[in-house]
Design a protein around this motif. Sequence first.
Motif, PDB file in Angstrom:
ATOM      1  N   GLU A 184      57.523  72.663  36.081  1.00  0.00           N
ATOM      2  CA  GLU A 184      56.131  72.343  35.743  1.00  0.00           C
ATOM      3  C   GLU A 184      55.957  70.897  35.291  1.00  0.00           C
ATOM      4  N   THR A 185      56.983  70.318  34.671  1.00  0.00           N
ATOM      5  CA  THR A 185      56.879  68.936  34.190  1.00  0.00           C
ATOM      6  C   THR A 185      57.026  67.919  35.317  1.00  0.00           C
ATOM      7  N   ILE A 186      57.377  68.394  36.517  1.00  0.00           N
ATOM      8  CA  ILE A 186      57.642  67.495  37.641  1.00  0.00           C
ATOM      9  C   ILE A 186      56.670  67.710  38.801  1.00  0.00           C
ATOM     10  N   ALA A 187      56.434  68.972  39.177  1.00  0.00           N
ATOM     11  CA  ALA A 187      55.680  69.262  40.399  1.00  0.00           C
ATOM     12  C   ALA A 187      54.210  69.603  40.161  1.00  0.00           C
ATOM     13  N   SER A 188      53.786  69.719  38.916  1.00  0.00           N
ATOM     14  CA  SER A 188      52.367  69.972  38.638  1.00  0.00           C
ATOM     15  C   SER A 188      51.574  68.679  38.781  1.00  0.00           C
ATOM     16  N   ALA A 189      50.245  68.809  38.792  1.00  0.00           N
ATOM     17  CA  ALA A 189      49.400  67.614  38.795  1.00  0.00           C
ATOM     18  C   ALA A 189      49.680  66.773  37.559  1.00  0.00           C
ATOM     19  N   THR A 190      49.862  67.446  36.432  1.00  0.00           N
ATOM     20  CA  THR A 190      50.161  66.756  35.176  1.00  0.00           C
ATOM     21  C   THR A 190      51.477  65.995  35.274  1.00  0.00           C
ATOM     22  N   GLY A 191      52.481  66.639  35.857  1.00  0.00           N
ATOM     23  CA  GLY A 191      53.798  66.009  35.994  1.00  0.00           C
ATOM     24  C   GLY A 191      53.772  64.822  36.933  1.00  0.00           C
ATOM     25  N   ILE A 192      53.047  64.949  38.034  1.00  0.00           N
ATOM     26  CA  ILE A 192      52.941  63.852  39.002  1.00  0.00           C
ATOM     27  C   ILE A 192      52.282  62.641  38.351  1.00  0.00           C
ATOM     28  N   VAL A 193      51.201  62.864  37.617  1.00  0.00           N
ATOM     29  CA  VAL A 193      50.512  61.769  36.932  1.00  0.00           C
ATOM     30  C   VAL A 193      51.417  61.157  35.863  1.00  0.00           C
ATOM     31  N   ARG A 194      52.120  62.000  35.119  1.00  0.00           N
ATOM     32  CA  ARG A 194      53.027  61.491  34.072  1.00  0.00           C
ATOM     33  C   ARG A 194      54.089  60.571  34.655  1.00  0.00           C
ATOM     34  N   MET A 195      54.716  60.997  35.749  1.00  0.00           N
ATOM     35  CA  MET A 195      55.775  60.186  36.353  1.00  0.00           C
ATOM     36  C   MET A 195      55.232  58.855  36.857  1.00  0.00           C
ATOM     37  N   ALA A 196      54.054  58.886  37.460  1.00  0.00           N
ATOM     38  CA  ALA A 196      53.445  57.643  37.957  1.00  0.00           C
ATOM     39  C   ALA A 196      53.133  56.692  36.805  1.00  0.00           C
ATOM     40  N   LYS A 197      52.622  57.220  35.713  1.00  0.00           N
ATOM     41  CA  LYS A 197      52.311  56.398  34.546  1.00  0.00           C
ATOM     42  C   LYS A 197      53.574  55.755  33.980  1.00  0.00           C
ATOM     43  N   GLU A 198      54.638  56.553  33.883  1.00  0.00           N
ATOM     44  CA  GLU A 198      55.894  56.034  33.333  1.00  0.00           C
ATOM     45  C   GLU A 198      56.452  54.921  34.201  1.00  0.00           C
ATOM     46  N   ARG A 204      56.971  48.427  37.259  1.00  0.00           N
ATOM     47  CA  ARG A 204      57.007  48.534  38.719  1.00  0.00           C
ATOM     48  C   ARG A 204      55.656  48.141  39.302  1.00  0.00           C
ATOM     49  N   LYS A 205      55.688  47.386  40.370  1.00  0.00           N
ATOM     50  CA  LYS A 205      54.451  46.973  41.033  1.00  0.00           C
ATOM     51  C   LYS A 205      53.886  48.153  41.811  1.00  0.00           C
ATOM     52  N   THR A 206      52.625  48.466  41.531  1.00  0.00           N
ATOM     53  CA  THR A 206      51.996  49.607  42.188  1.00  0.00           C
ATOM     54  C   THR A 206      50.481  49.440  42.234  1.00  0.00           C
ATOM     55  N   THR A 207      49.876  49.954  43.296  1.00  0.00           N
ATOM     56  CA  THR A 207      48.421  49.932  43.422  1.00  0.00           C
ATOM     57  C   THR A 207      47.762  50.919  42.463  1.00  0.00           C
ATOM     58  N   LEU A 208      48.574  51.732  41.800  1.00  0.00           N
ATOM     59  CA  LEU A 208      48.042  52.724  40.860  1.00  0.00           C
ATOM     60  C   LEU A 208      47.792  52.139  39.476  1.00  0.00           C
ATOM     61  N   ALA A 209      48.208  50.904  39.273  1.00  0.00           N
ATOM     62  CA  ALA A 209      48.154  50.295  37.939  1.00  0.00           C
ATOM     63  C   ALA A 209      46.744  50.294  37.351  1.00  0.00           C
ATOM     64  N   GLU A 210      45.757  49.994  38.179  1.00  0.00           N
ATOM     65  CA  GLU A 210      44.387  49.918  37.679  1.00  0.00           C
ATOM     66  C   GLU A 210      43.903  51.279  37.164  1.00  0.00           C
ATOM     67  N   ALA A 211      44.195  52.348  37.931  1.00  0.00           N
ATOM     68  CA  ALA A 211      43.793  53.689  37.513  1.00  0.00           C
ATOM     69  C   ALA A 211      44.560  54.128  36.273  1.00  0.00           C
ATOM     70  N   VAL A 212      45.829  53.731  36.184  1.00  0.00           N
ATOM     71  CA  VAL A 212      46.635  54.041  34.997  1.00  0.00           C
ATOM     72  C   VAL A 212      46.010  53.392  33.774  1.00  0.00           C
ATOM     73  N   GLN A 213      45.661  52.120  33.915  1.00  0.00           N
ATOM     74  CA  GLN A 213      45.088  51.369  32.790  1.00  0.00           C
ATOM     75  C   GLN A 213      43.730  51.936  32.377  1.00  0.00           C
ATOM     76  N   VAL A 232      55.922  53.186  44.573  1.00  0.00           N
ATOM     77  CA  VAL A 232      55.971  54.016  43.370  1.00  0.00           C
ATOM     78  C   VAL A 232      55.420  55.412  43.673  1.00  0.00           C
ATOM     79  N   ALA A 233      54.285  55.476  44.342  1.00  0.00           N
ATOM     80  CA  ALA A 233      53.696  56.767  44.699  1.00  0.00           C
ATOM     81  C   ALA A 233      54.631  57.564  45.590  1.00  0.00           C
ATOM     82  N   LEU A 234      55.290  56.878  46.539  1.00  0.00           N
ATOM     83  CA  LEU A 234      56.242  57.547  47.426  1.00  0.00           C
ATOM     84  C   LEU A 234      57.384  58.160  46.623  1.00  0.00           C
TER      85      LEU A 234
END
Length: 318
Positions: A184-198, A204-213, A232-234
């Motif tokens: 659940e900490t890895i494959a859930s929506a919550t886990g996916i978002v957590r890993m991307a934020k970390e 790490r350079k990522t296009t997700l930075a703006e949404a994270v911020q 990063v998303a990959l």
Amino acid sequence: MEKRYIGVDLGGTNIKVGVVDPSGNLLYKTERPTRAEEGTDAVIGRITSCAREAAEASGASWDQVAGIGVGLPGFLDIPRGVVKRLTNLPWENVPIRDLLEKEWERPVMIDNDANVAALGEAWSGAGAGVSDLVCITLGTGVGGGVIAGGRLVHGVGGAAGEIGHIRMEEGGALCGCGQRGCLETIASATGIVRMAKEMAASGRKTTLAEAVQAGTLSSRDVFRAMEAGDSVALEVVERATDALARAMATLSVILNPARFIIGGGVARAGDSLFRPLREAYKKHALPSAAEGVSIVPAQLGNDAGVIGAAGLIARRGH
């Protein structure tokens, strides 16, 4: 008069009620706010009246109603029909079956919400005609339900199907169950978002930075970024699908299901999820256990819970 079955899907926000025919077709569905803050008696009263109103609105008389099934989000004593504790309502040791049977004068059966969703898909959704399957729901958490020989599997304490709490990483992220490294900490929506934020926070350079911020990052954003080539998303998607595939490979040698049905909000990513998941499953699964196994999206969406809850009564003999 053809029998009708009523399914109730109780959530922290809404009560969903559906009227279902003997073939698993949803004839009518309604919902109303749970309003848990008004207390247990008020919620039970709301469930009771909503079921009667749903039957009437569907064109069925109450005499046609053969029974009512109720899906509940939490820990249950299923044989006794008692809620031990719910995850998003302040209920403890509530004899829900007896209370509802007294109100309705009809047989009532209860089960975990993930189990009834699996039963719904098995009855008239993506698992129709399949007697051995595993349903996995990827949402805020990871839920699951197991159908073996056409029957829901509960286990001695009702914990069968708690797929989200298979430990996948030693010393991983803390899970709501108290363990670390659960699926659940890895494959859930919550886990996916957590890993991307970390990963974004690590520089790490990522296009997700703006949404994270901005604090608006969703799992859907991660999958879109992956398709656009964001490294990063990959990596996040590969980690999530690899963990899920390893859990499924383990289930394959224990249960040997013919089909894995994947639902929940994360599954709306479509091929962006299913393509890497199928590849990872093929890599990890024992070939003889994986032969002929299909991995497919759920079909019933938000209706799975009420259809499956009704199926608790309709499919008692299965």
